[in-house]
Write an enzyme that holds these catalytic residues in place. Sequence first.
Site, PDB file in Angstrom:
ATOM      1  N   ASP A   1       0.717  -1.250   0.196  1.00  0.00           N
ATOM      2  CA  ASP A   1       0.130   0.043  -0.009  1.00  0.00           C
ATOM      3  C   ASP A   1       0.654   1.518  -0.064  1.00  0.00           C
ATOM      4  O   ASP A   1       1.206   1.595  -0.725  1.00  0.00           O
ATOM      5  CB  ASP A   1      -0.809  -0.184   1.283  1.00  0.00           C
ATOM      6  CG  ASP A   1      -1.829   0.903   1.486  1.00  0.00           C
ATOM      7  OD1 ASP A   1      -2.087   1.670   0.125  1.00  0.00           O
ATOM      8  OD2 ASP A   1      -2.473   1.366   2.591  1.00  0.00           O
TER       9      ASP A   1
ATOM     10  N   ASP B   1      -7.840  -8.373   6.858  1.00  0.00           N
ATOM     11  CA  ASP B   1      -8.944  -7.838   7.584  1.00  0.00           C
ATOM     12  C   ASP B   1      -9.319  -5.913   7.600  1.00  0.00           C
ATOM     13  O   ASP B   1      -8.826  -5.335   7.192  1.00  0.00           O
ATOM     14  CB  ASP B   1      -8.037  -9.076   8.951  1.00  0.00           C
ATOM     15  CG  ASP B   1      -7.354  -6.983   9.642  1.00  0.00           C
ATOM     16  OD1 ASP B   1      -6.350  -6.177   8.506  1.00  0.00           O
ATOM     17  OD2 ASP B   1      -7.586  -6.811  10.956  1.00  0.00           O
TER      18      ASP B   1
ATOM     19  N   ARG C   1     -10.276 -11.933   7.720  1.00  0.00           N
ATOM     20  CA  ARG C   1      -9.364 -12.708   7.002  1.00  0.00           C
ATOM     21  C   ARG C   1      -9.427 -13.915   6.567  1.00  0.00           C
ATOM     22  O   ARG C   1      -8.710 -14.819   5.474  1.00  0.00           O
ATOM     23  CB  ARG C   1      -7.977 -13.012   7.551  1.00  0.00           C
ATOM     24  CG  ARG C   1      -7.902 -11.907   8.795  1.00  0.00           C
ATOM     25  CD  ARG C   1      -6.625 -11.951   9.542  1.00  0.00           C
ATOM     26  NE  ARG C   1      -5.778 -11.003  10.364  1.00  0.00           N
ATOM     27  CZ  ARG C   1      -5.421  -9.991   9.885  1.00  0.00           C
ATOM     28  NH1 ARG C   1      -4.685  -9.492   8.815  1.00  0.00           N
ATOM     29  NH2 ARG C   1      -4.546  -9.823  10.602  1.00  0.00           N
TER      30      ARG C   1
HETATM   31  P1  5GP Z   1       1.935  -0.183   3.671  1.00  0.00           P
HETATM   32  O1  5GP Z   1       2.259  -0.032   4.985  1.00  0.00           O
HETATM   33  O2  5GP Z   1       2.126  -0.351   2.376  1.00  0.00           O
HETATM   34  O3  5GP Z   1       1.169   1.016   4.170  1.00  0.00           O
HETATM   35  O4  5GP Z   1       0.698  -1.291   4.975  1.00  0.00           O
HETATM   36  C1  5GP Z   1       0.901  -2.335   4.152  1.00  0.00           C
HETATM   37  C2  5GP Z   1      -0.164  -2.796   5.682  1.00  0.00           C
HETATM   38  O5  5GP Z   1      -1.584  -2.095   5.456  1.00  0.00           O
HETATM   39  C3  5GP Z   1      -1.207  -4.541   4.524  1.00  0.00           C
HETATM   40  O6  5GP Z   1       0.139  -5.231   5.342  1.00  0.00           O
HETATM   41  C4  5GP Z   1      -2.162  -4.302   5.480  1.00  0.00           C
HETATM   42  O7  5GP Z   1      -2.439  -4.838   6.187  1.00  0.00           O
HETATM   43  C5  5GP Z   1      -1.945  -2.318   5.293  1.00  0.00           C
HETATM   44  N1  5GP Z   1      -3.298  -2.473   4.091  1.00  0.00           N
HETATM   45  C6  5GP Z   1      -2.863  -1.611   3.166  1.00  0.00           C
HETATM   46  N2  5GP Z   1      -4.353  -1.358   2.639  1.00  0.00           N
HETATM   47  C7  5GP Z   1      -5.231  -2.016   2.665  1.00  0.00           C
HETATM   48  C8  5GP Z   1      -6.424  -2.830   2.593  1.00  0.00           C
HETATM   49  O8  5GP Z   1      -6.929  -2.433   1.220  1.00  0.00           O
HETATM   50  N3  5GP Z   1      -7.399  -3.876   3.082  1.00  0.00           N
HETATM   51  C9  5GP Z   1      -6.360  -4.176   3.965  1.00  0.00           C
HETATM   52  N4  5GP Z   1      -7.401  -5.064   5.103  1.00  0.00           N
HETATM   53  N5  5GP Z   1      -5.703  -3.712   4.791  1.00  0.00           N
HETATM   54  C10 5GP Z   1      -4.797  -2.842   4.262  1.00  0.00           C
END
Ligand code: 5GP
Length: 184
Positions: free
Chosen positions: A103, A159, A165
């Site tokens: 993300d 989740d 999940r």
């Molecule tokens: P980042 O550090 O890349 O922003 O975060 C990644 C984490 O954010 C992922 O491993 C996940 O746990 C959470 N995350 C990001 N986007 C989503 C989404 O659309 N749905 C869910 N359930 N979790 C997300």
Amino acid sequence: MKDDIGEVLFSEAEIKNRVSVIAQKLVVDYKHKNLTIIGVLNGSLVFLSDLIRQMPLPVKLDTIRANTYPGTSTTAAAETEIVHNINVNVKNEHVLIVDDILDTGKTLSEVIRLLSEYNPLSIRVCVLLNKRARREREIEPDYCCFEIEDKFVVGYGLDFDNRYRNLPFVAILKDGITIASKTI
Ligand code: 5GP
Ligand code: MG
């Protein structure tokens, strides 16, 4: 639980097909190499277990867990804390990090930074989903099953407040779903 689901983005069958394709690529790329797969908890669990069972290679497996707190007005950078570290020696290993979704990139860039301190032979990233729209770090997945738009999704490991999940597909929740006083 079914009543909470809005649109299904990727069905169980679609996921199964893509996971097989990615697993086959990995088998080609890592044949005859020492491979350690590191799953990022908890989101990678379902993807990880399906992926590794499609990979007939003598891989080592371990997990890591990181909590990322969003930055505030005073601390622009997000803080990522490794709360459970790996237990294997990766010095002479090729490392493949497996996670549910890329993300902002904050979590995986920090996990990569930490794992590179152990001097593995290489580090690559494999994710189920790639959400480019919100990226804040320069990081791209080496292997990815699906690209998604800027939407919050659940299922197949992902989740909302630790629920959903276990859904076998990836979906968007209906508007107004409330769990433990959070509303989506
Ligand atoms: P980042 O550090 O890349 O922003 O975060 C990644 C984490 O954010 C992922 O491993 C996940 O746990 C959470 N995350 C990001 N986007 C989503 C989404 O659309 N749905 C869910 N359930 N979790 C997300
Ligand atoms: Mg995660």
